[in-house]
Design a protein around this motif. Structure first.
Motif, PDB file in Angstrom:
ATOM      1  N   ASP A   1       0.809  -1.213   0.000  1.00 40.25           N
ATOM      2  CA  ASP A   1       0.000   0.000   0.000  1.00 40.25           C
ATOM      3  C   ASP A   1       0.845   1.266   0.000  1.00 40.25           C
ATOM      4  O   ASP A   1       0.327   2.361   0.246  1.00 40.25           O
ATOM      5  N   CYS A   2       2.146   1.136  -0.245  1.00 36.42           N
ATOM      6  CA  CYS A   2       3.016   2.299  -0.301  1.00 36.42           C
ATOM      7  C   CYS A   2       4.199   1.978  -1.205  1.00 36.42           C
ATOM      8  O   CYS A   2       4.448   0.811  -1.522  1.00 36.42           O
ATOM      9  N   SER A   3       4.914   3.014  -1.629  1.00 40.32           N
ATOM     10  CA  SER A   3       6.093   2.786  -2.457  1.00 40.32           C
ATOM     11  C   SER A   3       7.268   2.368  -1.580  1.00 40.32           C
ATOM     12  O   SER A   3       7.609   3.061  -0.620  1.00 40.32           O
ATOM     13  N   PRO A   4       7.915   1.238  -1.881  1.00 40.41           N
ATOM     14  CA  PRO A   4       9.048   0.824  -1.057  1.00 40.41           C
ATOM     15  C   PRO A   4      10.248   1.755  -1.180  1.00 40.41           C
ATOM     16  O   PRO A   4      11.139   1.734  -0.337  1.00 40.41           O
ATOM     17  N   LEU A   5      10.264   2.604  -2.206  1.00 42.69           N
ATOM     18  CA  LEU A   5      11.389   3.517  -2.406  1.00 42.69           C
ATOM     19  C   LEU A   5      11.485   4.575  -1.318  1.00 42.69           C
ATOM     20  O   LEU A   5      12.544   5.172  -1.117  1.00 42.69           O
ATOM     21  N   THR A   6      10.381   4.817  -0.608  1.00 38.36           N
ATOM     22  CA  THR A   6      10.362   5.899   0.383  1.00 38.36           C
ATOM     23  C   THR A   6      10.480   5.401   1.821  1.00 38.36           C
ATOM     24  O   THR A   6      10.406   6.197   2.749  1.00 38.36           O
TER      25      THR A   6
ATOM     26  N   LYS B   1      11.081 -17.414  -3.575  1.00 40.26           N
ATOM     27  CA  LYS B   1      11.067 -16.936  -4.961  1.00 40.26           C
ATOM     28  C   LYS B   1       9.859 -16.063  -5.303  1.00 40.26           C
ATOM     29  O   LYS B   1      10.006 -15.094  -6.059  1.00 40.26           O
ATOM     30  N   PRO B   2       8.641 -16.353  -4.782  1.00 44.66           N
ATOM     31  CA  PRO B   2       7.535 -15.449  -5.084  1.00 44.66           C
ATOM     32  C   PRO B   2       7.752 -14.025  -4.558  1.00 44.66           C
ATOM     33  O   PRO B   2       7.121 -13.089  -5.047  1.00 44.66           O
ATOM     34  N   VAL B   3       8.649 -13.870  -3.586  1.00 47.40           N
ATOM     35  CA  VAL B   3       8.966 -12.539  -3.063  1.00 47.40           C
ATOM     36  C   VAL B   3      10.157 -11.932  -3.796  1.00 47.40           C
ATOM     37  O   VAL B   3      10.125 -10.763  -4.194  1.00 47.40           O
ATOM     38  N   THR B   4      11.225 -12.713  -4.008  1.00 50.15           N
ATOM     39  CA  THR B   4      12.410 -12.154  -4.661  1.00 50.15           C
ATOM     40  C   THR B   4      12.172 -11.864  -6.141  1.00 50.15           C
ATOM     41  O   THR B   4      12.919 -11.088  -6.750  1.00 50.15           O
ATOM     42  N   LEU B   5      11.122 -12.470  -6.728  1.00 48.75           N
ATOM     43  CA  LEU B   5      10.758 -12.192  -8.118  1.00 48.75           C
ATOM     44  C   LEU B   5       9.583 -11.221  -8.226  1.00 48.75           C
ATOM     45  O   LEU B   5       9.122 -10.931  -9.329  1.00 48.75           O
ATOM     46  N   HIS B   6       9.120 -10.729  -7.101  1.00 49.64           N
ATOM     47  CA  HIS B   6       8.059  -9.718  -7.032  1.00 49.64           C
ATOM     48  C   HIS B   6       8.728  -8.350  -7.171  1.00 49.64           C
ATOM     49  O   HIS B   6       9.778  -8.117  -6.566  1.00 49.64           O
ATOM     50  N   PRO B   7       8.192  -7.406  -7.943  1.00 50.72           N
ATOM     51  CA  PRO B   7       8.896  -6.132  -8.152  1.00 50.72           C
ATOM     52  C   PRO B   7       9.192  -5.382  -6.858  1.00 50.72           C
ATOM     53  O   PRO B   7      10.312  -4.895  -6.660  1.00 50.72           O
ATOM     54  N   GLN B   8       8.190  -5.278  -5.988  1.00 50.02           N
ATOM     55  CA  GLN B   8       8.427  -4.570  -4.733  1.00 50.02           C
ATOM     56  C   GLN B   8       9.276  -5.416  -3.780  1.00 50.02           C
ATOM     57  O   GLN B   8      10.143  -4.904  -3.076  1.00 50.02           O
ATOM     58  N   GLY B   9       9.036  -6.720  -3.777  1.00 50.90           N
ATOM     59  CA  GLY B   9       9.833  -7.604  -2.939  1.00 50.90           C
ATOM     60  C   GLY B   9      11.302  -7.585  -3.333  1.00 50.90           C
ATOM     61  O   GLY B   9      12.190  -7.553  -2.477  1.00 50.90           O
TER      62      GLY B   9
ATOM     63  N   ASP C   1      13.752   0.185   8.849  1.00 49.52           N
ATOM     64  CA  ASP C   1      12.823  -0.547   9.711  1.00 49.52           C
ATOM     65  C   ASP C   1      11.485  -0.775   9.020  1.00 49.52           C
ATOM     66  O   ASP C   1      10.889  -1.858   9.128  1.00 49.52           O
ATOM     67  N   GLU C   2      11.005   0.230   8.321  1.00 51.28           N
ATOM     68  CA  GLU C   2       9.741   0.091   7.592  1.00 51.28           C
ATOM     69  C   GLU C   2       9.876  -0.917   6.463  1.00 51.28           C
ATOM     70  O   GLU C   2       8.967  -1.717   6.205  1.00 51.28           O
ATOM     71  N   ALA C   3      11.019  -0.891   5.781  1.00 48.72           N
ATOM     72  CA  ALA C   3      11.259  -1.836   4.689  1.00 48.72           C
ATOM     73  C   ALA C   3      11.290  -3.267   5.212  1.00 48.72           C
ATOM     74  O   ALA C   3      10.739  -4.182   4.593  1.00 48.72           O
ATOM     75  N   ARG C   4      11.919  -3.475   6.366  1.00 45.37           N
ATOM     76  CA  ARG C   4      11.967  -4.806   6.967  1.00 45.37           C
ATOM     77  C   ARG C   4      10.555  -5.288   7.311  1.00 45.37           C
ATOM     78  O   ARG C   4      10.205  -6.447   7.081  1.00 45.37           O
ATOM     79  N   GLU C   5       9.731  -4.392   7.841  1.00 50.52           N
ATOM     80  CA  GLU C   5       8.355  -4.742   8.180  1.00 50.52           C
ATOM     81  C   GLU C   5       7.561  -5.136   6.935  1.00 50.52           C
ATOM     82  O   GLU C   5       6.828  -6.134   6.934  1.00 50.52           O
ATOM     83  N   LYS C   6       7.714  -4.377   5.859  1.00 46.54           N
ATOM     84  CA  LYS C   6       7.001  -4.687   4.620  1.00 46.54           C
ATOM     85  C   LYS C   6       7.498  -5.991   4.001  1.00 46.54           C
ATOM     86  O   LYS C   6       6.710  -6.766   3.432  1.00 46.54           O
ATOM     87  N   LEU C   7       8.798  -6.248   4.126  1.00 47.47           N
ATOM     88  CA  LEU C   7       9.322  -7.496   3.598  1.00 47.47           C
ATOM     89  C   LEU C   7       8.786  -8.686   4.389  1.00 47.47           C
ATOM     90  O   LEU C   7       8.426  -9.718   3.801  1.00 47.47           O
ATOM     91  N   LEU C   8       8.710  -8.561   5.697  1.00 44.05           N
ATOM     92  CA  LEU C   8       8.108  -9.615   6.506  1.00 44.05           C
ATOM     93  C   LEU C   8       6.661  -9.869   6.078  1.00 44.05           C
ATOM     94  O   LEU C   8       6.214 -11.020   6.009  1.00 44.05           O
ATOM     95  N   TYR C   9       5.942  -8.805   5.788  1.00 42.55           N
ATOM     96  CA  TYR C   9       4.562  -8.951   5.329  1.00 42.55           C
ATOM     97  C   TYR C   9       4.508  -9.751   4.028  1.00 42.55           C
ATOM     98  O   TYR C   9       3.722 -10.709   3.892  1.00 42.55           O
TER      99      TYR C   9
END
Length: 203
Positions: free
Chosen positions: A5-10, A49-57, A14-22
């Motif tokens: 629900d947000c751009s990972p670029l911003t 692989k479904p995460v590492t091949l996901h654009p945001q993941g 800590d927020e990136a780690r939380e989104k990756l866990l999600y």
């Protein structure tokens, strides 16, 4: 496809780690009864692989793993197939920060059957280049050590092993015995705790 629900670029680290866990708990992790390749039983299964091949993941993985590399790292490498998207993501992340401009190498499971008979795919690097081995998931540690051997045989220095997820089943001790530095972004317990916090019914 699941989209954050947000751009990972911003995001902060800590927020990136939380989104990756999600993403990992939504796309990569399952609980149940599973028989692994080894024949061993497990009450969970993880396929990154479904995460590492996901654009945001891929962006999150590349950014967070890059942040764990020491400043003297000069290249990244990993065993095909699980590490292929990871070395690419980390290499791309290195365009924006130090250590910068890290080339990516892919380690074959078998030597190329024609031409140069090479074990490594990627740019030719200077002898002694400092390479970190990347993995998606480590269990007992054998796969990453094979990559270490291939990198060393090519004339490079295997400086350490960095994984996205450590299953906590002996890999760290294996690397210590081999004298190879080891770093991890997440453990399986991090993922299980996040998953259960969001899937346990309230009483």
């Amino acid at each position: 496809m699941l989209i954050l629900d947000c751009s990972p670029l911003t995001l902060s680290a800590d927020e990136a780690r939380e989104k990756l866990l999600y993403l990992l708990t939504q796309l990569a992790y399952r609980e149940g009864s599973f028989t692994l390749t080894s024949g061993r039983y497990s009450d969970y299964y993880i396929n990154c692989k479904p995460v590492t091949l996901h654009p945001q993941g891929a962006y999150l993985v590349g950014s967070l793993l890059h942040g764990l590399l020491p400043p003297e790292a000069e290249a990244v490498a990993g065993m095909t197939l699980g590490a292929d998207p990871i070395v690419t993501a980390v290499s791309l992340a290195s365009l924006q920060r130090q250590p910068a401009n890290l080339p990516a190498l892919i380690v074959r499971k078998q030597a190329k059957g024609h031409g140069t008979q090479a074990w490594l795919e990627g740019p030719q690097l200077s002898p002694g280049t400092r390479v970190w081995i990347l993995e998606d998931v480590v269990t007992t540690g054998g796969s990453a050590l094979q990559a270490v051997e291939r990198v060393q045989e090519a004339g490079y220095r295997a400086e350490g092993i960095l994984t996205l997820v450590d299953r906590l089943e002996g890999a760290e001790a294996c690397y210590q015995e081999a004298g190879i530095p080891f770093r991890r972004l997440l453990t399986i317990e991090d993922i299980r705790a996040y998953y259960r916090a969001r899937h346990t019914p309230e009483r």
